[in-house]
Design a protein around this motif. Structure first.
Motif, mmCIF file in Angstrom:
data_model
loop_
_atom_site.group_PDB
_atom_site.id
_atom_site.type_symbol
_atom_site.label_atom_id
_atom_site.label_comp_id
_atom_site.label_asym_id
_atom_site.label_seq_id
_atom_site.Cartn_x
_atom_site.Cartn_y
_atom_site.Cartn_z
ATOM 1 N N THR A 51 -11.392 -11.471 -4.807
ATOM 2 C CA THR A 51 -11.184 -10.428 -3.797
ATOM 3 C C THR A 51 -12.190 -10.566 -2.659
ATOM 4 O O THR A 51 -11.839 -10.445 -1.480
ATOM 5 C CB THR A 51 -11.284 -9.029 -4.443
ATOM 6 N N ASP A 63 -5.069 -6.457 -6.765
ATOM 7 C CA ASP A 63 -5.074 -7.704 -7.519
ATOM 8 C C ASP A 63 -4.719 -7.447 -8.981
ATOM 9 O O ASP A 63 -4.144 -8.302 -9.648
ATOM 10 C CB ASP A 63 -6.452 -8.368 -7.406
ATOM 11 N N ARG A 98 -11.233 -13.467 -0.457
ATOM 12 C CA ARG A 98 -10.062 -13.137 0.370
ATOM 13 C C ARG A 98 -10.455 -12.330 1.598
ATOM 14 O O ARG A 98 -9.974 -12.599 2.700
ATOM 15 C CB ARG A 98 -9.034 -12.371 -0.460
ATOM 16 N N ALA A 151 -3.516 -8.453 2.253
ATOM 17 C CA ALA A 151 -2.269 -8.365 1.484
ATOM 18 C C ALA A 151 -1.157 -9.189 2.138
ATOM 19 O O ALA A 151 -0.427 -9.922 1.450
ATOM 20 C CB ALA A 151 -1.841 -6.899 1.347
ATOM 21 N N LYS A 160 -2.095 -13.137 1.893
ATOM 22 C CA LYS A 160 -2.698 -13.534 0.625
ATOM 23 C C LYS A 160 -2.356 -14.971 0.224
ATOM 24 O O LYS A 160 -3.237 -15.709 -0.228
ATOM 25 C CB LYS A 160 -2.282 -12.569 -0.477
ATOM 26 N N PRO A 202 0.318 -1.897 -0.423
ATOM 27 C CA PRO A 202 -0.997 -1.693 0.212
ATOM 28 C C PRO A 202 -1.154 -0.329 0.881
ATOM 29 O O PRO A 202 -2.212 0.289 0.781
ATOM 30 C CB PRO A 202 -1.080 -2.825 1.232
ATOM 31 N N VAL A 247 -7.255 -4.388 4.453
ATOM 32 C CA VAL A 247 -6.319 -4.285 3.318
ATOM 33 C C VAL A 247 -4.962 -4.860 3.697
ATOM 34 O O VAL A 247 -4.398 -5.693 2.974
ATOM 35 C CB VAL A 247 -6.192 -2.830 2.823
ATOM 36 N N LEU A 307 -8.407 -3.609 -2.587
ATOM 37 C CA LEU A 307 -7.824 -4.930 -2.829
ATOM 38 C C LEU A 307 -8.039 -5.387 -4.266
ATOM 39 O O LEU A 307 -7.182 -6.071 -4.842
ATOM 40 C CB LEU A 307 -8.400 -5.955 -1.845
#
Length: 126
Positions: free
Chosen positions: A77, A18, A80, A49, A52, A24, A45, A14
């Motif tokens: 990251t 970014d 997230r 993604a 997000k 992904p 992941v 990730l």
């Protein structure tokens, strides 16, 4: 693969996503050295993604005197991943998500990263 290892690998993928605009699925394939992809790694992941924008909205609403663009990629990251686990995965206790996020931040960030992550996540779950 243990979930903590999957989180670490997901973080690294990730983090690259970014920095670069990559699909992904392709990022996972490029990163994984074996043919077998860990299910939890893939869940993280793909989930981060896919969600997000919503995850970043959660972060923005809980920042004080910061914009999401000012947050270093390591911390962004990490947040997230933790927010995805907290808001989208029912089988991961919130305390585990926070602890793992702090560990990731301490490993990949600077000396203040863990405290920053803990502070933001504490505001989110409050």
């Amino acid at each position: 693969m243990r979930r903590s290892s999957a989180r670490e690998k997901a973080f690294q993928i990730l983090f690259q996503l970014d920095m670069n605009d990559v699909d992904p699925d392709q990022a996972i394939k490029d990163y994984i050295e074996t043919l077998e992809v860990d299910e939890y790694l893939q869940t993280l992941v793909q989930g981060v993604a896919k969600n997000k924008i919503q995850i970043d909205d959660v972060i923005v609403h809980h920042l004080e005197n910061w914009s999401i663009e000012r947050i270093a990629s390591v911390e962004r990251t990490t947040l997230r991943i933790a927010i995805y686990e907290i808001n989208y995965l029912e089988d991961v206790p919130t305390s585990v998500s926070i602890n793992e996020a702090v560990e990731l931040a301490n490993k990949f960030g600077d000396e203040k990263s863990g405290k920053f992550i803990n502070g933001v996540l504490s505001k989110i779950i409050a």
